[in-house]
Write a protein that holds these residues in place. Sequence first.
Motif, short mmCIF file in Angstrom:
data_model
loop_
_atom_site.label_atom_id
_atom_site.label_comp_id
_atom_site.label_asym_id
_atom_site.label_seq_id
_atom_site.Cartn_x
_atom_site.Cartn_y
_atom_site.Cartn_z
N THR A 1 1.82 -4.58 -3.44
CA THR A 1 0.63 -5.21 -2.86
C THR A 1 0.45 -6.66 -3.32
OG1 THR A 1 -0.73 -4.26 -4.63
CG2 THR A 1 -0.56 -3.01 -2.57
N ALA A 2 0.90 -6.99 -4.53
CA ALA A 2 0.77 -8.37 -4.99
C ALA A 2 1.57 -9.31 -4.10
CB ALA A 2 1.23 -8.49 -6.44
N TYR A 3 2.74 -8.86 -3.69
CA TYR A 3 3.54 -9.66 -2.77
C TYR A 3 2.84 -9.84 -1.44
CZ TYR A 3 6.70 -10.40 1.11
OH TYR A 3 7.24 -10.87 2.27
N LEU A 4 2.22 -8.77 -0.91
CA LEU A 4 1.55 -8.89 0.38
C LEU A 4 0.45 -9.93 0.34
CD1 LEU A 4 1.26 -5.14 1.50
CD2 LEU A 4 2.86 -6.88 2.36
N ALA A 5 -0.32 -9.96 -0.74
CA ALA A 5 -1.39 -10.95 -0.87
C ALA A 5 -0.81 -12.36 -0.99
CB ALA A 5 -2.26 -10.63 -2.08
N TRP A 6 0.26 -12.50 -1.76
CA TRP A 6 0.88 -13.82 -1.96
C TRP A 6 1.48 -14.35 -0.66
CZ3 TRP A 6 6.12 -15.15 -1.50
CH2 TRP A 6 6.44 -16.43 -1.91
N SER A 7 2.25 -13.51 0.02
CA SER A 7 2.91 -13.96 1.25
C SER A 7 1.90 -14.22 2.35
CB SER A 7 3.96 -12.94 1.71
OG SER A 7 3.36 -11.71 2.05
#
Length: 269
Positions: A197-203
């Motif tokens: 989920t951290a990647y989803l927020a960042w991207s």
Amino acid sequence: MSSASTPTPGRGPLRRLGLLAAAAVAVVATVLVTAGATGDAHPPGLPGSPVRVVGIGDSVTAGTACNCTDFVRLYARGLTSRSTPATASNLGVGGMTASGLLDAIRRPGAIRDGVSRADVLLVTIGANDLMPELQRWATGGCPQACWAPQVSRVGDTVAEVVRTARALRGEPAERVLVTGYWNVFDDGDEAAAARGTAYLAWSDALSRALNAALCDAARRSGATCVDVYSPFKGDGTRNPTPLLASDGDHPNAAGHRLIASALLAASGR
């Protein structure tokens, strides 16, 4: 499917071959989509001739991973169904960057030739320019201060792509439509499982910033900005998985139909 610690390549499997190799094997498909077209159709360039739609950009334009009718041809078919006969030429290349596209338009070749004949030019480009930022995120993080300079450079390059393309055509009535992205990298269930989920927020934050830069580039260069983020993800809370191919990176048939619809709406068709 890639692991959470290993970034996937940029858009389109041909990127591993390098841009020149991808361009060499890219299929440039010109499809006559006028309803009931026959040999007595008006030749291009004459009054009453079909509108020439040309798509340029990366593997999203090229239809990678879809095995479907790409949005360039769907857009031209949409024009035809609305009493504006059109042809479609898809010049998308997997792995293409904004800087590579600008170079291709400036040099003799299929892309320059196609752009110089376009009545409507569809442009989707910029995601692959941000691959270094994805690699930095995967190996230690890449906050806004890391990716903002490159996002700005991509916007400036896309503005120059449009200016150069318009100069080639030299036709004031030519329409140039520049799309953004729902995500510059993979998204949906595949990305959540692979990266978290951290990647989803960042991207998502990076993609929104690129979309803003692309819209600004379109305005500065006399093109029309076309939002595809909202059709795919609404306010950002909608899961785009039903619109994506199994790689989580490229649109599937439903996604291509949605992009074509957004383009038709933006062009007033």
